[in-house]
Design a protein around this motif. Structure first.
Motif, PDB file in Angstrom:
ATOM      1  N   GLU A 106       0.921  -1.074   0.158  1.00 39.51           N
ATOM      2  CA  GLU A 106       0.052  -0.038  -0.035  1.00 39.51           C
ATOM      3  C   GLU A 106       0.865   1.304  -0.010  1.00 39.51           C
ATOM      4  O   GLU A 106       0.629   2.063  -0.539  1.00 39.51           O
ATOM      5  CB  GLU A 106      -0.864   0.002   1.284  1.00 39.51           C
ATOM      6  CG  GLU A 106      -2.051  -0.896   0.973  1.00 39.51           C
ATOM      7  CD  GLU A 106      -2.742  -1.303   2.463  1.00 39.51           C
ATOM      8  OE1 GLU A 106      -2.204  -0.508   3.353  1.00 39.51           O
ATOM      9  OE2 GLU A 106      -3.702  -1.960   2.521  1.00 39.51           O
ATOM     10  N   SER A 107       1.885   1.415   0.709  1.00 41.19           N
ATOM     11  CA  SER A 107       2.895   2.635   0.731  1.00 41.19           C
ATOM     12  C   SER A 107       3.797   2.620  -0.570  1.00 41.19           C
ATOM     13  O   SER A 107       3.939   3.796  -0.714  1.00 41.19           O
ATOM     14  CB  SER A 107       3.844   2.168   1.806  1.00 41.19           C
ATOM     15  OG  SER A 107       4.893   1.340   1.532  1.00 41.19           O
ATOM     16  N   GLU A 108       3.555   1.591  -1.279  1.00 45.43           N
ATOM     17  CA  GLU A 108       4.354   1.583  -2.609  1.00 45.43           C
ATOM     18  C   GLU A 108       3.293   2.034  -3.708  1.00 45.43           C
ATOM     19  O   GLU A 108       3.640   2.007  -4.896  1.00 45.43           O
ATOM     20  CB  GLU A 108       5.006   0.226  -3.013  1.00 45.43           C
ATOM     21  CG  GLU A 108       6.345   0.031  -1.971  1.00 45.43           C
ATOM     22  CD  GLU A 108       7.270   1.009  -2.231  1.00 45.43           C
ATOM     23  OE1 GLU A 108       7.754   1.419  -3.484  1.00 45.43           O
ATOM     24  OE2 GLU A 108       7.944   1.512  -1.331  1.00 45.43           O
ATOM     25  N   GLY A 109       2.158   2.125  -3.383  1.00 43.50           N
ATOM     26  CA  GLY A 109       1.077   2.445  -4.528  1.00 43.50           C
ATOM     27  C   GLY A 109      -0.003   1.411  -4.815  1.00 43.50           C
ATOM     28  O   GLY A 109      -0.399   1.758  -6.154  1.00 43.50           O
ATOM     29  N   GLY A 110      -0.316   0.660  -4.061  1.00 40.50           N
ATOM     30  CA  GLY A 110      -1.297  -0.158  -4.400  1.00 40.50           C
ATOM     31  C   GLY A 110      -1.081  -1.674  -3.935  1.00 40.50           C
ATOM     32  O   GLY A 110      -0.234  -2.072  -4.234  1.00 40.50           O
ATOM     33  N   CYS A 111      -2.133  -2.440  -3.190  1.00 41.57           N
ATOM     34  CA  CYS A 111      -1.953  -3.788  -2.840  1.00 41.57           C
ATOM     35  C   CYS A 111      -2.896  -4.724  -3.741  1.00 41.57           C
ATOM     36  O   CYS A 111      -4.408  -4.228  -3.780  1.00 41.57           O
ATOM     37  CB  CYS A 111      -2.221  -3.797  -1.653  1.00 41.57           C
ATOM     38  SG  CYS A 111      -1.984  -5.431  -0.739  1.00 41.57           S
ATOM     39  N   PRO A 112      -2.845  -5.884  -4.266  1.00 44.50           N
ATOM     40  CA  PRO A 112      -3.567  -6.828  -4.940  1.00 44.50           C
ATOM     41  C   PRO A 112      -4.661  -7.218  -3.765  1.00 44.50           C
ATOM     42  O   PRO A 112      -4.279  -7.307  -2.661  1.00 44.50           O
ATOM     43  CB  PRO A 112      -2.579  -7.787  -5.364  1.00 44.50           C
ATOM     44  CG  PRO A 112      -1.370  -7.088  -5.510  1.00 44.50           C
ATOM     45  CD  PRO A 112      -1.207  -6.336  -4.478  1.00 44.50           C
ATOM     46  N   PRO A 113      -5.825  -7.566  -4.124  1.00 45.81           N
ATOM     47  CA  PRO A 113      -6.894  -7.879  -3.179  1.00 45.81           C
ATOM     48  C   PRO A 113      -6.532  -9.281  -2.462  1.00 45.81           C
ATOM     49  O   PRO A 113      -7.102  -9.533  -1.528  1.00 45.81           O
ATOM     50  CB  PRO A 113      -8.217  -7.967  -4.097  1.00 45.81           C
ATOM     51  CG  PRO A 113      -7.653  -8.061  -5.388  1.00 45.81           C
ATOM     52  CD  PRO A 113      -6.372  -7.523  -5.520  1.00 45.81           C
ATOM     53  N   GLY A 114      -5.787 -10.208  -3.155  1.00 45.05           N
ATOM     54  CA  GLY A 114      -5.711 -11.379  -2.708  1.00 45.05           C
ATOM     55  C   GLY A 114      -6.755 -12.417  -2.993  1.00 45.05           C
ATOM     56  O   GLY A 114      -7.749 -12.034  -3.678  1.00 45.05           O
ATOM     57  N   PRO A 115      -6.592 -13.742  -2.961  1.00 41.80           N
ATOM     58  CA  PRO A 115      -7.446 -14.742  -3.354  1.00 41.80           C
ATOM     59  C   PRO A 115      -8.699 -14.757  -2.599  1.00 41.80           C
ATOM     60  O   PRO A 115      -9.683 -15.492  -3.014  1.00 41.80           O
ATOM     61  CB  PRO A 115      -6.624 -15.903  -3.476  1.00 41.80           C
ATOM     62  CG  PRO A 115      -5.806 -15.681  -2.149  1.00 41.80           C
ATOM     63  CD  PRO A 115      -5.421 -14.201  -2.493  1.00 41.80           C
TER      64      PRO A 115
END
Length: 262
Positions: A106-115
């Protein structure tokens, strides 16, 4: 190595995450210290049991052979400890390290939602993947153990190769958290890291060497997970234009697309 440095700097700037990350590693350290102590105490008996053909040998040959066996046994145990320590620590601290990795992304610009799997399912998948990786690592370990008996080469080249192999598989273990979030199967993870072999070895091998220092593995574990997350973002980058929860894919199902190995 810059990913390790970036990971350590990230957790150093978020001290609460670093502090919580020490707890699972401390538990694993106590467990492994006990097991390695038992191995060291009984290594002589194991050497005698494994080399019955040397019972009638005179001095100094019997002592040299069994001493070499003990040295290789302890070296193999230490290598196996380094490889499995990370996996066991990740299992013990799975919820924390998952949250840590998410915060880094998140601090790097976005996080995948995960399975979206439940926790028990995530742990079951992690255990299955752990066995798969360890079986592959064990195959290399047995080969290197046997090559260790070769004169000169076994005491010079083989240990260097062994550290490189250990570093690669350690990188595989540390990238598991971020890779699982992208729902990348373990075989595909191995293929990706083989395609960037020097990136994986360059990240994992310094950690193998540092983990040999007492308590270094405990202190560095949170930073290693953060650094591995940043490394995965290079292999499977988040697409900025798609928003903070989308990952680079084919635009149809939101799953991570696996780029060609570079």
């Amino acid at each position: 190595m810059r990913y390790l440095g970036r990971g350590v700097r990230w957790v150093a700037g978020h001290g609460r995450w670093w502090g919580f990350g020490l707890l699972p590693a401390l538990v694993a350290l106590v467990l492994y210290a006990g097991l390695f102590t038992v191995l060291a105490l009984y290594s002589g008996d194991l050497a005698a049991w494994a080399t019955p053909f040397a019972d009638g040998w005179g001095a100094p040959w019997q002592g040299l052979l069994r001493g070499l066996f003990v040295a290789l046994l302890l070296a193999g145990g230490l290598t196996l400890s380094v490889l499995t320590f990370t996996a066991v620590t990740l299992l013990i601290g799975d919820p924390f390290y998952e949250s840590l990795s998410e915060r880094v992304e998140e601090s790097e610009g976005g996080c995948p939602p995960g399975p979206g799997r439940p926790l028990w399912r995530e742990i079951a998948v992690a255990l299955r993947d752990l066995v798969h990786v360890l079986l592959r690592a064990a195959g290399f370990g047995v080969l290197l153990f046997l090559l260790g008996f070769l004169p000169v080469v076994g005491q010079t080249v083989v240990p260097v190769v062994g550290f490189g192999v250990s570093g690669f598989f350690l990188a595989v273990e540390l990238t598991t958290v971020a890779m699982q979030r992208r729902d990348v199967p373990v075989r595909e993870r191995l293929r990706l890291l083989r395609g960037r072999r020097w990136l994986a070895v360059g990240f994992g091998t310094p950690l193998v060497l540092l983990f040999l220092i007492p308590f270094a593995a405990v202190v560095l574990m949170p930073g290693a997970v953060a650094g591995a997350t940043l490394l995965v973002r290079e292999l499977l980058p988040v697409e900025p234009a798609a928003g903070p929860t989308a990952v680079a894919g084919d635009g149809s199902d939101g799953r991570a697309a696996v780029p060609a190995a570079r």
